[in-house]
Design an enzyme around this catalytic site. Structure first.
Site, mmCIF file in Angstrom:
data_model
loop_
_atom_site.group_PDB
_atom_site.id
_atom_site.type_symbol
_atom_site.label_atom_id
_atom_site.label_comp_id
_atom_site.label_asym_id
_atom_site.label_seq_id
_atom_site.Cartn_x
_atom_site.Cartn_y
_atom_site.Cartn_z
ATOM 1 N N ARG A 1 0.839 -1.206 0.000
ATOM 2 C CA ARG A 1 0.000 0.000 0.000
ATOM 3 C C ARG A 1 0.874 1.256 0.000
ATOM 4 O O ARG A 1 0.538 2.258 -0.617
ATOM 5 C CB ARG A 1 -0.934 -0.016 1.207
ATOM 6 C CG ARG A 1 -2.049 -1.029 1.072
ATOM 7 C CD ARG A 1 -2.941 -1.020 2.288
ATOM 8 N NE ARG A 1 -3.530 0.285 2.498
ATOM 9 C CZ ARG A 1 -3.986 0.682 3.695
ATOM 10 N NH1 ARG A 1 -3.889 -0.116 4.752
ATOM 11 N NH2 ARG A 1 -4.515 1.861 3.844
ATOM 12 N N ASN B 1 -7.118 8.847 6.050
ATOM 13 C CA ASN B 1 -6.239 8.239 5.045
ATOM 14 C C ASN B 1 -4.791 8.295 5.484
ATOM 15 O O ASN B 1 -4.376 9.208 6.190
ATOM 16 C CB ASN B 1 -6.398 8.940 3.688
ATOM 17 C CG ASN B 1 -7.816 8.822 3.155
ATOM 18 O OD1 ASN B 1 -8.567 7.949 3.574
ATOM 19 N ND2 ASN B 1 -8.195 9.727 2.276
ATOM 20 N N VAL B 2 -4.059 7.283 5.056
ATOM 21 C CA VAL B 2 -2.647 7.194 5.439
ATOM 22 C C VAL B 2 -1.744 7.584 4.265
ATOM 23 O O VAL B 2 -0.525 7.480 4.353
ATOM 24 C CB VAL B 2 -2.329 5.762 5.950
ATOM 25 C CG1 VAL B 2 -2.982 5.556 7.319
ATOM 26 C CG2 VAL B 2 -2.783 4.689 4.978
ATOM 27 N N HIS C 1 -5.509 8.419 11.588
ATOM 28 C CA HIS C 1 -5.199 6.978 11.577
ATOM 29 C C HIS C 1 -3.769 6.716 11.144
ATOM 30 O O HIS C 1 -3.432 5.602 10.773
ATOM 31 C CB HIS C 1 -6.177 6.230 10.654
ATOM 32 C CG HIS C 1 -7.551 6.127 11.251
ATOM 33 N ND1 HIS C 1 -8.647 5.736 10.514
ATOM 34 C CD2 HIS C 1 -8.011 6.356 12.506
ATOM 35 C CE1 HIS C 1 -9.724 5.738 11.290
ATOM 36 N NE2 HIS C 1 -9.370 6.122 12.505
ATOM 37 N N SER D 1 -17.276 6.048 4.752
ATOM 38 C CA SER D 1 -18.542 5.380 5.119
ATOM 39 C C SER D 1 -18.925 5.731 6.547
ATOM 40 O O SER D 1 -20.007 5.350 7.017
ATOM 41 C CB SER D 1 -18.358 3.859 4.992
ATOM 42 O OG SER D 1 -17.341 3.442 5.929
HETATM 43 C C1 BV8 Z 1 -10.176 2.326 19.156
HETATM 44 C C2 BV8 Z 1 -5.538 1.722 9.708
HETATM 45 C C3 BV8 Z 1 -9.881 2.106 21.509
HETATM 46 C C4 BV8 Z 1 -4.717 2.434 8.758
HETATM 47 C C5 BV8 Z 1 -7.864 1.812 10.248
HETATM 48 C C6 BV8 Z 1 -15.057 -4.584 17.656
HETATM 49 C C7 BV8 Z 1 -13.762 -5.092 17.654
HETATM 50 C C8 BV8 Z 1 -12.617 -4.261 17.639
HETATM 51 C C9 BV8 Z 1 -12.787 -2.878 17.614
HETATM 52 C C10 BV8 Z 1 -14.080 -2.385 17.592
HETATM 53 C C11 BV8 Z 1 -15.210 -3.205 17.618
HETATM 54 N N1 BV8 Z 1 -16.302 -2.417 17.581
HETATM 55 C C12 BV8 Z 1 -15.922 -1.129 17.530
HETATM 56 C C13 BV8 Z 1 -14.575 -1.094 17.566
HETATM 57 C C14 BV8 Z 1 -13.768 0.101 17.529
HETATM 58 C C15 BV8 Z 1 -13.115 0.167 16.138
HETATM 59 C C16 BV8 Z 1 -14.184 0.352 15.094
HETATM 60 O O1 BV8 Z 1 -14.705 1.412 14.944
HETATM 61 N N2 BV8 Z 1 -14.514 -0.742 14.352
HETATM 62 C C17 BV8 Z 1 -15.566 -0.641 13.357
HETATM 63 C C18 BV8 Z 1 -15.126 -1.339 12.067
HETATM 64 C C19 BV8 Z 1 -16.820 -1.269 13.939
HETATM 65 N N3 BV8 Z 1 -12.249 1.310 16.195
HETATM 66 C C20 BV8 Z 1 -10.992 1.165 16.624
HETATM 67 O O2 BV8 Z 1 -10.504 0.090 16.931
HETATM 68 C C21 BV8 Z 1 -10.202 2.433 16.771
HETATM 69 N N4 BV8 Z 1 -9.521 2.432 18.023
HETATM 70 O O3 BV8 Z 1 -11.371 2.321 19.268
HETATM 71 O O4 BV8 Z 1 -9.297 2.195 20.209
HETATM 72 C C22 BV8 Z 1 -8.869 2.670 22.418
HETATM 73 C C23 BV8 Z 1 -9.148 3.854 23.108
HETATM 74 C C24 BV8 Z 1 -8.234 4.348 23.991
HETATM 75 C C25 BV8 Z 1 -7.009 3.702 24.196
HETATM 76 C C26 BV8 Z 1 -6.710 2.527 23.472
HETATM 77 C C27 BV8 Z 1 -7.647 2.005 22.583
HETATM 78 C C28 BV8 Z 1 -9.123 2.521 15.694
HETATM 79 C C29 BV8 Z 1 -9.752 2.616 14.355
HETATM 80 C C30 BV8 Z 1 -8.662 2.808 13.300
HETATM 81 C C31 BV8 Z 1 -8.492 1.526 12.554
HETATM 82 N N5 BV8 Z 1 -7.538 1.724 11.483
HETATM 83 N N6 BV8 Z 1 -6.926 1.857 9.322
HETATM 84 C C32 BV8 Z 1 -4.886 1.814 7.417
HETATM 85 O O5 BV8 Z 1 -4.598 0.619 7.307
HETATM 86 O O6 BV8 Z 1 -5.309 2.535 6.510
HETATM 87 S S1 BV8 Z 1 -9.492 1.866 9.796
HETATM 88 C C33 BV8 Z 1 -9.753 2.088 8.153
HETATM 89 O O7 BV8 Z 1 -11.166 2.425 8.021
HETATM 90 C C34 BV8 Z 1 -9.021 3.254 7.539
HETATM 91 O O8 BV8 Z 1 -8.394 4.089 8.482
HETATM 92 C C35 BV8 Z 1 -10.152 4.030 6.875
HETATM 93 O O9 BV8 Z 1 -9.838 5.326 6.696
HETATM 94 C C36 BV8 Z 1 -11.225 3.814 7.861
HETATM 95 C C37 BV8 Z 1 -12.585 4.221 7.436
HETATM 96 O O10 BV8 Z 1 -12.865 3.618 6.188
HETATM 97 P P1 BV8 Z 1 -13.285 4.639 4.997
HETATM 98 O O11 BV8 Z 1 -12.108 5.500 4.719
HETATM 99 O O12 BV8 Z 1 -14.552 5.292 5.358
HETATM 100 O O13 BV8 Z 1 -13.435 3.654 3.779
HETATM 101 P P2 BV8 Z 1 -14.727 2.764 3.404
HETATM 102 O O14 BV8 Z 1 -14.268 1.774 2.382
HETATM 103 O O15 BV8 Z 1 -15.382 2.272 4.650
HETATM 104 O O16 BV8 Z 1 -15.749 3.788 2.715
HETATM 105 C C38 BV8 Z 1 -15.392 4.382 1.490
HETATM 106 C C39 BV8 Z 1 -16.388 5.484 1.237
HETATM 107 O O17 BV8 Z 1 -15.947 6.237 0.114
HETATM 108 C C40 BV8 Z 1 -17.800 4.981 0.881
HETATM 109 O O18 BV8 Z 1 -18.746 5.820 1.498
HETATM 110 C C41 BV8 Z 1 -17.878 5.148 -0.643
HETATM 111 O O19 BV8 Z 1 -19.194 5.464 -1.084
HETATM 112 C C42 BV8 Z 1 -16.984 6.342 -0.836
HETATM 113 N N7 BV8 Z 1 -16.355 6.397 -2.157
HETATM 114 C C43 BV8 Z 1 -15.741 5.394 -2.835
HETATM 115 N N8 BV8 Z 1 -15.265 5.886 -4.008
HETATM 116 C C44 BV8 Z 1 -15.566 7.204 -4.037
HETATM 117 C C45 BV8 Z 1 -16.258 7.537 -2.860
HETATM 118 N N9 BV8 Z 1 -16.705 8.779 -2.586
HETATM 119 C C46 BV8 Z 1 -16.472 9.730 -3.509
HETATM 120 N N10 BV8 Z 1 -15.818 9.497 -4.673
HETATM 121 C C47 BV8 Z 1 -15.348 8.257 -4.970
HETATM 122 N N11 BV8 Z 1 -14.704 8.050 -6.131
#
Ligand code: BV8
Length: 231
Positions: A62, A93-94, A110, A178
């Site tokens: 990546r 984004n990274v 992130h 999303s």
């Molecule tokens: C935390 C790393 C606590 C870098 C990422 C159960 C188990 C474990 C954890 C959890 C759980 N339930 C909840 C959690 C918490 C968890 C979480 O939220 N999980 C979700 C999935 C349920 N969160 C965490 O774990 C966070 N940390 O809570 O820690 C804590 C607190 C204190 C002290 C210690 C600990 C950490 C979250 C960060 C995870 N890291 N990435 C990398 O590899 O890149 S997440 C990953 O998802 C990326 O960072 C990304 O940015 C992020 C969000 O995804 P999106 O960017 O939104 O991408 P997606 O595909 O989802 O959507 C794309 C969108 O774009 C769509 O809407 C689409 O329509 C649109 N699109 C597409 N093409 C286009 C477009 N729009 C316009 N034009 C286009 N052309």
């Protein structure tokens, strides 16, 4: 030179969708990363402990792609806003496409692929640009280097500061996310009810309260929004 609108503040919250048209994959779309990899294996501390080589490989691929990508019209339009407004870009984004598109105030909540860090001390970071991290490569503290990104279960960067910026914005532009990942997704709830709030994506499961949804590609919609805002 800022125009008479200076003082007005725009906060952008972006996700992988804004970089999709620059050739970088999203996560949850049809051909997104989480279709080909399990996040537990490549984006979690547990996965890192179990198989650091697989994690390094996932991020090396990546990082090289991100390093060779170019900003698209959406990144460039957001960069242009800085001539007219106080702009803060909060990105999940990274990649560094916002910076290459001209944005100078970018918060990577992130993390950032262009940096490696010590596995012991998160503040011991090294800029590696597009280069790979190899198993056995260590930081000054002798620990294995890891990607400087926030994995699931790890603390997000600068969240308090981001809440402050969103709460003080006159306009909030959410683009290409999303809003599936917390706590960053909750930032939208800190927007001022009086602020102009817009959301740009190809499709959204839920639209946050008070946001106007513009459905379509960021590279088309964001420049038209920016043109309207700088008129
Ligand atoms: C935390 C790393 C606590 C870098 C990422 C159960 C188990 C474990 C954890 C959890 C759980 N339930 C909840 C959690 C918490 C968890 C979480 O939220 N999980 C979700 C999935 C349920 N969160 C965490 O774990 C966070 N940390 O809570 O820690 C804590 C607190 C204190 C002290 C210690 C600990 C950490 C979250 C960060 C995870 N890291 N990435 C990398 O590899 O890149 S997440 C990953 O998802 C990326 O960072 C990304 O940015 C992020 C969000 O995804 P999106 O960017 O939104 O991408 P997606 O595909 O989802 O959507 C794309 C969108 O774009 C769509 O809407 C689409 O329509 C649109 N699109 C597409 N093409 C286009 C477009 N729009 C316009 N034009 C286009 N052309």
């Amino acid at each position: 030179m800022k125009s008479e609108m200076s003082g007005a503040k725009i906060v952008v919250l972006s996700g992988s969708g804004i970089s999709a048209e620059s050739g970088l994959p999203t996560f949850r779309d049809a051909n997104g990363l989480w279709r080909n990899y399990r996040w537990e294996e490549v984006a979690s501390p547990e996965g890192w402990k179990k198989n650091p080589g697989l994690v390094l490989e996932f991020y090396n691929e990546r990082r090289e792609k991100a390093w060779n990508a170019t900003p698209n019209a959406a990144h460039i339009a957001i960069g242009k806003l800085e001539k007219y407004y106080d702009v803060v870009v909060i990105t999940q984004n990274v990649d560094e496409l916002h910076e290459r598109g001209g944005s100078t105030n970018v918060i990577h909540v992130h993390g950032n692929l262009a940096f490696a860090r010590s596995t012991i001390n998160p503040s011991l970071r090294y800029r590696i640009e597009g280069n790979p991290i190899i198993l056995g490569q260590t930081g000054e503290d002798g620990s294995q280097l890891r990607p400087d990104v926030v994995w699931f279960g790890e603390e997000v960067m600068d969240l308090e500061e981001c809440r402050f910026h969103v709460a003080g914005a006159n306009k909030v532009l959410v683009v290409g996310t999303s809003l599936a990942v917390y706590p960053v997704a909750s930032l939208v709830h800190f927007a001022n009810p009086e602020a102009e709030k817009v959301l740009v994506a190809l499709q959204m499961d839920t639209i946050p309260f008070g946001f106007t949804f513009f459905q379509g590609p960021a590279s088309v919609i964001v420049p038209t929004l920016v043109e309207r805002w700088i008129k």
